[in-house]
Design a protein around this motif. Structure first.
Motif, PDB file in Angstrom:
ATOM      1  N   SER A 139      29.409   1.154   3.066  1.00 25.47           N
ATOM      2  CA  SER A 139      28.442   0.139   2.641  1.00 25.47           C
ATOM      3  C   SER A 139      28.828  -0.454   1.293  1.00 25.47           C
ATOM      4  O   SER A 139      28.643  -1.655   1.058  1.00 25.47           O
ATOM      5  CB  SER A 139      27.042   0.752   2.562  1.00 25.47           C
ATOM      6  OG  SER A 139      26.614   1.217   3.827  1.00 25.47           O
ATOM      7  N   TYR A 160      31.644  -3.112   1.925  1.00 26.30           N
ATOM      8  CA  TYR A 160      31.140  -4.369   2.487  1.00 26.30           C
ATOM      9  C   TYR A 160      30.247  -5.113   1.493  1.00 26.30           C
ATOM     10  O   TYR A 160      30.327  -6.343   1.372  1.00 26.30           O
ATOM     11  CB  TYR A 160      30.363  -4.099   3.777  1.00 26.30           C
ATOM     12  CG  TYR A 160      31.232  -3.866   4.978  1.00 26.30           C
ATOM     13  CD1 TYR A 160      32.016  -4.894   5.499  1.00 26.30           C
ATOM     14  CD2 TYR A 160      31.268  -2.629   5.618  1.00 26.30           C
ATOM     15  CE1 TYR A 160      32.823  -4.685   6.611  1.00 26.30           C
ATOM     16  CE2 TYR A 160      32.064  -2.412   6.734  1.00 26.30           C
ATOM     17  CZ  TYR A 160      32.841  -3.451   7.220  1.00 26.30           C
ATOM     18  OH  TYR A 160      33.633  -3.238   8.333  1.00 26.30           O
ATOM     19  N   LEU A 206      25.188  -0.738   5.433  1.00 30.02           N
ATOM     20  CA  LEU A 206      25.802  -2.040   5.679  1.00 30.02           C
ATOM     21  C   LEU A 206      27.209  -1.754   6.193  1.00 30.02           C
ATOM     22  O   LEU A 206      28.186  -1.757   5.457  1.00 30.02           O
ATOM     23  CB  LEU A 206      25.834  -2.879   4.408  1.00 30.02           C
ATOM     24  CG  LEU A 206      26.478  -4.265   4.508  1.00 30.02           C
ATOM     25  CD1 LEU A 206      25.831  -5.107   5.579  1.00 30.02           C
ATOM     26  CD2 LEU A 206      26.421  -4.984   3.161  1.00 30.02           C
ATOM     27  N   SER A 207      27.297  -1.445   7.479  1.00 29.40           N
ATOM     28  CA  SER A 207      28.586  -1.037   8.039  1.00 29.40           C
ATOM     29  C   SER A 207      28.515  -1.097   9.554  1.00 29.40           C
ATOM     30  O   SER A 207      27.461  -1.375  10.133  1.00 29.40           O
ATOM     31  CB  SER A 207      28.942   0.390   7.596  1.00 29.40           C
ATOM     32  OG  SER A 207      28.087   1.334   8.226  1.00 29.40           O
ATOM     33  N   ASP A 208      29.647  -0.814  10.194  1.00 28.91           N
ATOM     34  CA  ASP A 208      29.731  -0.788  11.652  1.00 28.91           C
ATOM     35  C   ASP A 208      29.699   0.635  12.198  1.00 28.91           C
ATOM     36  O   ASP A 208      30.088   0.878  13.346  1.00 28.91           O
ATOM     37  CB  ASP A 208      31.033  -1.455  12.125  1.00 28.91           C
ATOM     38  CG  ASP A 208      31.004  -2.959  11.908  1.00 28.91           C
ATOM     39  OD1 ASP A 208      30.019  -3.588  12.311  1.00 28.91           O
ATOM     40  OD2 ASP A 208      31.969  -3.500  11.341  1.00 28.91           O
ATOM     41  N   GLU A 209      29.248   1.588  11.414  1.00 25.24           N
ATOM     42  CA  GLU A 209      29.366   2.993  11.780  1.00 25.24           C
ATOM     43  C   GLU A 209      28.264   3.496  12.696  1.00 25.24           C
ATOM     44  O   GLU A 209      28.251   4.652  13.076  1.00 25.24           O
ATOM     45  CB  GLU A 209      29.406   3.859  10.510  1.00 25.24           C
ATOM     46  CG  GLU A 209      30.639   3.617   9.663  1.00 25.24           C
ATOM     47  CD  GLU A 209      30.676   4.505   8.446  1.00 25.24           C
ATOM     48  OE1 GLU A 209      29.598   4.852   7.930  1.00 25.24           O
ATOM     49  OE2 GLU A 209      31.778   4.853   8.008  1.00 25.24           O
ATOM     50  N   GLY A 210      27.311   2.653  13.047  1.00 27.89           N
ATOM     51  CA  GLY A 210      26.234   3.101  13.922  1.00 27.89           C
ATOM     52  C   GLY A 210      25.037   3.596  13.139  1.00 27.89           C
ATOM     53  O   GLY A 210      24.884   3.316  11.947  1.00 27.89           O
ATOM     54  N   CYS A 255      22.186  -2.330   9.039  1.00 29.68           N
ATOM     55  CA  CYS A 255      22.640  -3.701   9.263  1.00 29.68           C
ATOM     56  C   CYS A 255      24.159  -3.723   9.372  1.00 29.68           C
ATOM     57  O   CYS A 255      24.854  -3.100   8.560  1.00 29.68           O
ATOM     58  CB  CYS A 255      22.171  -4.583   8.101  1.00 29.68           C
ATOM     59  SG  CYS A 255      22.717  -6.298   8.188  1.00 29.68           S
ATOM     60  N   THR A 256      24.668  -4.435  10.364  1.00 25.41           N
ATOM     61  CA  THR A 256      26.116  -4.608  10.476  1.00 25.41           C
ATOM     62  C   THR A 256      26.560  -5.762   9.590  1.00 25.41           C
ATOM     63  O   THR A 256      25.755  -6.644   9.255  1.00 25.41           O
ATOM     64  CB  THR A 256      26.522  -4.910  11.928  1.00 25.41           C
ATOM     65  OG1 THR A 256      25.950  -6.175  12.312  1.00 25.41           O
ATOM     66  CG2 THR A 256      26.036  -3.821  12.875  1.00 25.41           C
ATOM     67  N   PRO A 257      27.825  -5.801   9.205  1.00 18.47           N
ATOM     68  CA  PRO A 257      28.312  -6.932   8.398  1.00 18.47           C
ATOM     69  C   PRO A 257      28.107  -8.279   9.076  1.00 18.47           C
ATOM     70  O   PRO A 257      27.846  -9.279   8.406  1.00 18.47           O
ATOM     71  CB  PRO A 257      29.803  -6.608   8.229  1.00 18.47           C
ATOM     72  CG  PRO A 257      29.885  -5.125   8.338  1.00 18.47           C
ATOM     73  CD  PRO A 257      28.844  -4.751   9.351  1.00 18.47           C
ATOM     74  N   ASP A 258      28.197  -8.331  10.399  1.00 16.23           N
ATOM     75  CA  ASP A 258      28.011  -9.602  11.096  1.00 16.23           C
ATOM     76  C   ASP A 258      26.564 -10.084  11.047  1.00 16.23           C
ATOM     77  O   ASP A 258      26.297 -11.283  11.107  1.00 16.23           O
ATOM     78  CB  ASP A 258      28.459  -9.474  12.551  1.00 16.23           C
ATOM     79  CG  ASP A 258      29.973  -9.356  12.679  1.00 16.23           C
ATOM     80  OD1 ASP A 258      30.677  -9.846  11.780  1.00 16.23           O
ATOM     81  OD2 ASP A 258      30.447  -8.759  13.662  1.00 16.23           O
TER      82      ASP A 258
END
Length: 456
Positions: free
Chosen positions: A299, A302, A406-410, A432-435
């Motif tokens: 996080s 990002y 704030l990552s894609d880690e689930g 929240c994902t970065p996208d």
């Protein structure tokens, strides 16, 4: 391909250990191997339903090897045995009776060096264990091999497993190792955690690795973020005499429904509602308050990139604050996110209340401020004071956003009691994902409901 076997530097058990199939002597039980159709399946292409928790990294690597390795049109039965052999990892009783050769054998050797189990006994009674060798050249050779045999996404997973399972973090302090690895957000987080122990000879190489990852993230995220937030800033100002392309048609139709002409089946708009145009002066203030405890490493990476993107927009005055038990304002370094990252110190305790107190003191226009707290909410400070500060900021007009990650880690681990307390104050906490982040910021700027992802 073989590698010099050694004991792991600091053996670390996987978070979800997979027990071997005792009857087959394999690397793991076939009952827990995911099969997902012909792309990565081990059978006849029919999908098998398994839980996500039963998908360890070693299986993903083996499945990738099974699905991507070139073969010369083997019989269906032989191909199934070959795939099972790659997943089980061999040993005398793997049950497949399938011998590997060529590139298959090389892939299996690279996997065994990392995922081979150390609980089997050799014929001489000595314990066997996997390893990547006692010297840096052996590790560099292994890194080169996995980049040859596996796609980038699998290589990144295997590198993280090597760091965790075999305690290879210290090898990242050597420049030749950094030049050999596949750089990603998780590697950056590891380098940042080693920053204080990093010798001068390695720091420049480490900065180059971090800069490459940061630049790749900026290319992926910056354009969409600027476009989304610029639109949100434009829409935050309403005007009554808009140009045609600035008309807010939804609001205009709602405002003129009484002028509907049934015979023509149309509305005659007597009053237009439109979007304004964001001026070059500062229109909104954004405060990013980032928890730099070890669990928030991705996080931090990002958030630093997004902070630099927001700081490049003239209409947004951006402030970036990181904290553990101390609070550090890194706003003056926002022009270079690499400097921001090396200004952080991952690990340590957490004092959210203290960080919020500092951020609250920096807010000059509450009604035009978006406050973003990025934390897992494990508070080591004064809980009640933290909640009072959040309530006070919201009462003054601040748009308060709480991101658990704030990552894609689930799904992250977080303090559910504190998250529920914030939700009761009208500040729901969610990952929240970065996208998704640009959409969240746009909603906060426009003061509309946040696009909270469905937890299911």
């Amino acid at each position: 391909m073989t590698y010099d076997p050694i004991e792991p530097i600091e053996p670390i058990s996987p978070s979800e250990p997979i027990e071997p199939n005792v009857s087959s002597g394999g690397r793991m039980s076939p009952a827990r191997i995911p099969v997902a159709g012909p792309g990565v399946g081990l059978g006849d292409g029919q999908p098998t339903d398994v839980t996500a928790a039963a998908v360890p990294a070693r299986v993903l690597a083996n499945a990738s090897a099974a699905s991507t390795a070139p073969v010369s049109s083997p019989a269906p039965t032989d191909e199934r045995l070959r795939r099972w052999r790659l997943v089980l990892g061999g040993e005398a009783a793997d049950g497949t009776g399938c011998a590997l050769s060529g590139e298959d054998a090389a892939m299996d050797g690279a996997l065994s060096a990392l995922y081979g189990r150390g609980d089997a006994k050799g014929q001489a009674g000595k314990e066997r264990s996997a390893g990547l060798g006692a010297s840096a050249p052996s590790v560099a050779r292994w890194l080169g091999d996995i980049r040859t045999y596996f796609p980038s996404s699998v290589v990144q997973v295997m590198q993280r497993d090597a760091i965790d399972r075999l305690g290879l973090s210290t090898l990242l302090l050597e420049p030749e190792m950094l030049e050999a690895v596949e750089a990603d957000v998780h590697l950056v987080a590891t380098l940042l955690s080693l920053n204080k122990a990093m010798p001068e000879t390695t720091k420049e190489t480490a900065r180059a690795v971090v800069r490459k990852v940061v630049e790749d993230l900026e290319k992926r995220l910056a354009t969409r973020t600027r476009a989304t937030l610029t639109g949100a800033l434009d829409r935050s100002a309403r005007i009554s005499r808009p140009r045609h392309h600035d008309i807010d048609w939804n609001r205009t139709i709602s405002a003129n429904l009484k002028h509907y002409l049934p015979e023509y089946r149309t509305i005659v708009p007597e009053r237009l509602v439109g979007y304004g145009r964001a001026s070059r002066s500062v229109k909104k203030e954004v405060v990013l308050c980032i928890d730099q405890s070890g669990s928030m490493a991705a996080s931090v990476v990002y958030a630093s990139v997004f902070g630099a993107v927001l700081a490049s927009m003239r209409s947004i005055d951006t402030r970036l604050v990181v904290f553990d038990t101390a609070v550090v304002d890194l706003t003056d370094q926002l022009d270079d996110p690499v400097d921001v990252l090396f200004g952080t110190q991952l690990g340590g305790g957490t004092d959210i209340n203290r960080a919020l107190a500092y951020c609250q003191s920096q807010i000059t226009r509450p009604a035009e401020t978006v406050m973003v707290l990025i934390s897992d909410l494990y508070e080591g400070g004064i809980r009640d004071e933290m909640l009072k500060r959040v309530a006070a900021m919201k009462a003054s007009g601040v748009q308060f956003v709480t991101l658990l990650a704030l990552s894609d880690e689930g799904a992250p681990a977080y303090d559910r009691e504190h998250a529920a307390a914030l939700a009761a104050l009208g500040a729901p906490a969610f990952a929240c994902t970065p996208d998704l982040f640009p959409e969240v910021m746009a909603a906060a700027i426009e003061k509309r409901p946040l696009p909270i992802p469905d937890p299911g």
